[in-house]
Design a protein around this motif. Structure first.
Motif, PDB file in Angstrom:
ATOM      1  N   TYR A 115       0.813  -1.217   0.000  1.00 12.24           N
ATOM      2  CA  TYR A 115       0.000   0.000   0.000  1.00 12.24           C
ATOM      3  C   TYR A 115       0.848   1.268   0.000  1.00 12.24           C
ATOM      4  O   TYR A 115       0.531   2.233  -0.695  1.00 12.24           O
ATOM      5  CB  TYR A 115      -0.917   0.023   1.227  1.00 12.24           C
ATOM      6  CG  TYR A 115      -2.028  -0.981   1.199  1.00 12.24           C
ATOM      7  CD1 TYR A 115      -3.161  -0.776   0.414  1.00 12.24           C
ATOM      8  CD2 TYR A 115      -1.970  -2.147   1.973  1.00 12.24           C
ATOM      9  CE1 TYR A 115      -4.198  -1.697   0.387  1.00 12.24           C
ATOM     10  CE2 TYR A 115      -2.996  -3.072   1.950  1.00 12.24           C
ATOM     11  CZ  TYR A 115      -4.108  -2.846   1.163  1.00 12.24           C
ATOM     12  OH  TYR A 115      -5.128  -3.763   1.135  1.00 12.24           O
ATOM     13  N   LEU A 116       1.897   1.292   0.815  1.00 15.18           N
ATOM     14  CA  LEU A 116       2.638   2.524   1.042  1.00 15.18           C
ATOM     15  C   LEU A 116       4.081   2.479   0.559  1.00 15.18           C
ATOM     16  O   LEU A 116       4.810   3.458   0.713  1.00 15.18           O
ATOM     17  CB  LEU A 116       2.622   2.883   2.548  1.00 15.18           C
ATOM     18  CG  LEU A 116       1.250   3.105   3.180  1.00 15.18           C
ATOM     19  CD1 LEU A 116       1.396   3.521   4.633  1.00 15.18           C
ATOM     20  CD2 LEU A 116       0.434   4.139   2.410  1.00 15.18           C
ATOM     21  N   GLY A 117       4.510   1.363  -0.008  1.00 13.84           N
ATOM     22  CA  GLY A 117       5.868   1.283  -0.517  1.00 13.84           C
ATOM     23  C   GLY A 117       6.103   2.264  -1.659  1.00 13.84           C
ATOM     24  O   GLY A 117       5.224   2.506  -2.487  1.00 13.84           O
ATOM     25  N   GLU A 144      12.818   3.184  -2.460  1.00 13.69           N
ATOM     26  CA  GLU A 144      12.911   3.491  -1.034  1.00 13.69           C
ATOM     27  C   GLU A 144      13.017   2.187  -0.252  1.00 13.69           C
ATOM     28  O   GLU A 144      12.533   1.137  -0.701  1.00 13.69           O
ATOM     29  CB  GLU A 144      11.677   4.265  -0.565  1.00 13.69           C
ATOM     30  CG  GLU A 144      11.574   5.680  -1.116  1.00 13.69           C
ATOM     31  CD  GLU A 144      12.452   6.655  -0.360  1.00 13.69           C
ATOM     32  OE1 GLU A 144      12.892   6.316   0.764  1.00 13.69           O
ATOM     33  OE2 GLU A 144      12.724   7.741  -0.896  1.00 13.69           O
ATOM     34  N   PRO A 145      13.666   2.200   0.925  1.00  9.54           N
ATOM     35  CA  PRO A 145      13.757   0.974   1.731  1.00  9.54           C
ATOM     36  C   PRO A 145      12.372   0.471   2.119  1.00  9.54           C
ATOM     37  O   PRO A 145      11.416   1.257   2.221  1.00  9.54           O
ATOM     38  CB  PRO A 145      14.547   1.422   2.969  1.00  9.54           C
ATOM     39  CG  PRO A 145      15.214   2.694   2.589  1.00  9.54           C
ATOM     40  CD  PRO A 145      14.343   3.341   1.560  1.00  9.54           C
ATOM     41  N   PRO A 146      12.213  -0.833   2.333  1.00  5.32           N
ATOM     42  CA  PRO A 146      10.916  -1.353   2.769  1.00  5.32           C
ATOM     43  C   PRO A 146      10.527  -0.792   4.129  1.00  5.32           C
ATOM     44  O   PRO A 146      11.381  -0.443   4.943  1.00  5.32           O
ATOM     45  CB  PRO A 146      11.143  -2.871   2.815  1.00  5.32           C
ATOM     46  CG  PRO A 146      12.621  -3.045   2.907  1.00  5.32           C
ATOM     47  CD  PRO A 146      13.224  -1.893   2.168  1.00  5.32           C
ATOM     48  N   ILE A 147       9.230  -0.725   4.346  1.00  2.99           N
ATOM     49  CA  ILE A 147       8.693  -0.156   5.588  1.00  2.99           C
ATOM     50  C   ILE A 147       8.610  -1.248   6.646  1.00  2.99           C
ATOM     51  O   ILE A 147       8.079  -2.329   6.397  1.00  2.99           O
ATOM     52  CB  ILE A 147       7.294   0.437   5.349  1.00  2.99           C
ATOM     53  CG1 ILE A 147       7.345   1.490   4.240  1.00  2.99           C
ATOM     54  CG2 ILE A 147       6.722   1.027   6.624  1.00  2.99           C
ATOM     55  CD1 ILE A 147       5.983   1.795   3.634  1.00  2.99           C
ATOM     56  N   PHE A 183       3.012   7.130   5.384  1.00  2.00           N
ATOM     57  CA  PHE A 183       1.900   7.808   4.729  1.00  2.00           C
ATOM     58  C   PHE A 183       2.385   9.082   4.023  1.00  2.00           C
ATOM     59  O   PHE A 183       2.000   9.380   2.885  1.00  2.00           O
ATOM     60  CB  PHE A 183       0.814   8.175   5.747  1.00  2.00           C
ATOM     61  CG  PHE A 183      -0.221   7.105   5.953  1.00  2.00           C
ATOM     62  CD1 PHE A 183      -1.021   6.672   4.914  1.00  2.00           C
ATOM     63  CD2 PHE A 183      -0.424   6.542   7.205  1.00  2.00           C
ATOM     64  CE1 PHE A 183      -1.985   5.705   5.099  1.00  2.00           C
ATOM     65  CE2 PHE A 183      -1.383   5.569   7.400  1.00  2.00           C
ATOM     66  CZ  PHE A 183      -2.166   5.147   6.350  1.00  2.00           C
ATOM     67  N   ARG A 184       3.224   9.850   4.700  1.00  2.00           N
ATOM     68  CA  ARG A 184       3.706  11.111   4.124  1.00  2.00           C
ATOM     69  C   ARG A 184       4.518  10.863   2.858  1.00  2.00           C
ATOM     70  O   ARG A 184       4.345  11.555   1.849  1.00  2.00           O
ATOM     71  CB  ARG A 184       4.547  11.861   5.148  1.00  2.00           C
ATOM     72  CG  ARG A 184       3.767  12.402   6.345  1.00  2.00           C
ATOM     73  CD  ARG A 184       4.704  13.073   7.326  1.00  2.00           C
ATOM     74  NE  ARG A 184       5.335  14.246   6.744  1.00  2.00           N
ATOM     75  CZ  ARG A 184       6.470  14.783   7.214  1.00  2.00           C
ATOM     76  NH1 ARG A 184       7.095  14.232   8.236  1.00  2.00           N
ATOM     77  NH2 ARG A 184       6.976  15.856   6.646  1.00  2.00           N
ATOM     78  N   ARG A 185       5.450   9.907   2.917  1.00  2.00           N
ATOM     79  CA  ARG A 185       6.298   9.643   1.752  1.00  2.00           C
ATOM     80  C   ARG A 185       5.471   9.154   0.567  1.00  2.00           C
ATOM     81  O   ARG A 185       5.695   9.559  -0.577  1.00  2.00           O
ATOM     82  CB  ARG A 185       7.382   8.622   2.109  1.00  2.00           C
ATOM     83  CG  ARG A 185       8.545   9.192   2.891  1.00  2.00           C
ATOM     84  CD  ARG A 185       9.731   8.242   2.870  1.00  2.00           C
ATOM     85  NE  ARG A 185       9.399   6.943   3.419  1.00  2.00           N
ATOM     86  CZ  ARG A 185       9.523   6.620   4.708  1.00  2.00           C
ATOM     87  NH1 ARG A 185       9.976   7.523   5.568  1.00  2.00           N
ATOM     88  NH2 ARG A 185       9.207   5.414   5.128  1.00  2.00           N
ATOM     89  N   LYS A 186       4.510   8.273   0.846  1.00  2.00           N
ATOM     90  CA  LYS A 186       3.672   7.769  -0.237  1.00  2.00           C
ATOM     91  C   LYS A 186       2.846   8.894  -0.854  1.00  2.00           C
ATOM     92  O   LYS A 186       2.729   9.009  -2.094  1.00  2.00           O
ATOM     93  CB  LYS A 186       2.759   6.664   0.281  1.00  2.00           C
ATOM     94  CG  LYS A 186       1.888   6.021  -0.790  1.00  2.00           C
ATOM     95  CD  LYS A 186       2.725   5.281  -1.823  1.00  2.00           C
ATOM     96  CE  LYS A 186       1.853   4.513  -2.793  1.00  2.00           C
ATOM     97  NZ  LYS A 186       2.659   3.751  -3.774  1.00  2.00           N
TER      98      LYS A 186
END
Length: 400
Positions: free
Chosen positions: A62-64, A68-71, A148-151
Motif C-alpha cells: 500500500y505505502l511502498g 525506497e527501503p521497505p517499511i 503515509f507522508r512519503r507515499k
C-alpha cells in the motif's frame, strides 16, 4: 484519494494537506502508545480494525515507494488482554461473541486459565478475561506516519505549513434568511509566525483536525445556523508513563487493560513498560498544554498496577509525556462522512483514542465517499452526522 483516483483512471485531482505542526511534535499519532486491537464493542470499529490489520500486514504493497527501503513498523504481536470484574463479565462475553462473529480471533480465559498463561497476574476480582490471538499488539506510530507522508508525496500530494482560521462559503454574501445549505469556496490558511494568510480555492474540504476538529468548525466564515449541532469533539489530555521493572512480566507481556481502567504494555525487551489511565470525566486535566502531572502516576496509576502485577510494587519510574485524544463527548466514536449542511465538507475525526489504528480504514472510507460518492470497502454510514442530529449515540464500551 490519490491512489483511488489512479485506480479510477482519473487524474488531475490536486490534494493539499494543511498542517500547523509540520514537525508533528504535538501530534496525537506520535504521542500515542501505538496499539492496535480487534476488541471493540461496536461492529464498525471491529471492521475498521480488521481492515487496518490487513493494511498494516501488507503495508509495503500500500505505502511502498519505488527505490525506497521497505517499511518496517516494528509490529509486536503480543495481543490485548482485557480483564473483567464479576459485574462486567457478561458484557465482556457478549462483546467477544460479536468480535468472533466479525472474524476476530479472540479467546475467553477463566481466572485459572489466566493465571496459568500469565502467572505474574493477580487474578483477584477477575471473573473472566478476553485475549486477542491475532492482529493485536502495538507498532511504531512515527514509522507509519512517515510512510503515509512519503507515499502521498510520491503521488503528488502537496503540503503546506499553516493553519486554517477562516472559511468563505457561498452563504457569506446572501441576505437573510440563512440558506439551508452552503458550499465552502475558500479556506484562509495563515502562515506560521506571520499576520498574512493565503486564500485557497477548494472543491472539497476534509476536516481531519483531530482534537481540534470541533474548534475548526467554529472559526470565522461558517454561518452558525449551518453548523448546528456543533461537532462534539474536544481535546482531552492523556498521560503516558514509562517505567523499568527487571522482575516484571517480561516477553509474555500483552497490552493489558485492567478492571480499574489502568493499562500497560511491554516497551522493548529490557524490562521497560509503558502505561497510564484515563481519568474520570469530573477530573479531566487542563488541555491547554501538554505538561504532565507526575503525582497522577504515584496516586492513581501505580497503586492499580501494583495490585494487578505484584512485581510492579518495586518499579522505577522513567520518563513521561502527554498527548491528546480527539474525544467525542457524544459517544466516543469517530464522525465520518459528509456534513449535512456544508455540501463539500467531509469529516474524519473524534476517534477518542483509537484513531491511529483506524486511520487506514477511515482514510479509505472518506476517499471512497469523495471519489465514488458511496462507501464500498466498509459500510460506515452509522458513523455519520445523522446520529448527532437525531441524538442517538453509538456507544463504544472499549474506550481505554
Amino acid at each position: 484519494l490519490k491512489v483511488l483516483e489512479g485506480r479510477q483512471q482519473r487524474h488531475g485531482m490536486r490534494v493539499l494537506v494543511v498542517e500547523r505542526d509540520p514537525m508533528y511534535s504535538r501530534a496525537s499519532t506520535v504521542l500515542s502508545v501505538g496499539g492496535i486491537r480487534q476488541q471493540f464493542s461496536l461492529r464498525e470499529n471491529i471492521q475498521m480494525s480488521r481492515f487496518s490489520a490487513s493494511f498494516l500486514r501488507d503495508i509495503n504493497e500500500y505505502l511502498g515507494v519505488p527505490n525506497e527501503p521497505p517499511i518496517d513498523i516494528q509490529f509486536q504481536p503480543s495481543g490485548y488482554l482485557f480483564l473483567a470484574s464479576p459485574q462486567s463479565a457478561a458484557t465482556l462475553e457478549a462483546t467477544v461473541q460479536l468480535q468472533r462473529d466479525e472474524g476476530a480471533q479472540v479467546t475467553l480465559l477463566s481466572p485459572t486459565q489466566l493465571k496459568a498463561k500469565f502467572p505474574w497476574i493477580n487474578t483477584e476480582d477477575v471473573a473472566v478475561a478476553s485475549y486477542g490471538l491475532e492482529d493485536e499488539g502495538w507498532f511504531d506510530p512515527w514509522t507509519l506516519l512517515n510512510a503515509f507522508r512519503r507515499k502521498a508525496t510520491s503521488l503528488g500530494v502537496q503540503s503546506c505549513s499553516g493553519e486554517v482560521r477562516a472559511f468563505v462559503t457561498s452563504a457569506n454574501h446572501m441576505m437573510a434568511p440563512a440558506p439551508p445549505s452552503a458550499r465552502i469556496k475558500y479556506v484562509h490558511v495563515h502562515m506560521p509566525d506571520s499576520l498574512e494568510y493565503q486564500p485557497v480555492a477548494c472543491a472539497i474540504v476534509v476536516n481531519a483536525a483531530g482534537a481540534w476538529a470541533g474548534k475548526l468548525l467554529e472559526v470565522d466564515g461558517l454561518p452558525r445556523g449551518l453548523c448546528w449541532p456543533p461537532l462534539p469533539i474536544q481535546p482531552r489530555k492523556r498521560y503516558v508513563f514509562s517505567w523499568h521493572c527487571p522482575n516484571g512480566p517480561g516477553l509474555s507481556c500483552p497490552f493489558l487493560v485492567d478492571t480499574s481502567g489502568a493499562y500497560f504494555r511491554r516497551d522493548g525487551f529490557a524490562g521497560n513498560y509503558l502505561g497510564g489511565m484515563s481519568p474520570p470525566e469530573e477530573e479531566e486535566p487542563d488541555p491547554s498544554d501538554l505538561s504532565v502531572d507526575h503525582d497522577y502516576f504515584q496516586e492513581q496509576v501505580w497503586p492499580r498496577l501494583a495490585r494487578r502485577v505484584p512485581a510492579f510494587e518495586s518499579l522505577r519510574v522513567g520518563g513521561s509525556w502527554a498527548g491528546y485524544y480527539d474525544y467525542n463527548t457524544f459517544d466516543q466514536n469517530g464522525v465520518l462522512g459528509p456534513h449535512p449542511r456544508l455540501e463539500n465538507l467531509f469529516l474524519a475525526a473524534g476517534f477518542s483514542g483509537h484513531g491511529l489504528q483506524h486511520s487506514p480504514a477511515a482514510g479509505r472510507a472518506v476517499a471512497e465517499l469523495v471519489i465514488k460518492g458511496r462507501y464500498e470497502t466498509l459500510d460506515l454510514r452509522r458513523l455519520g452526522w445523522d446520529r448527532l442530529m437525531d441524538g442517538k449515540p453509538l456507544k463504544e464500551q472499549g474506550v481505554v
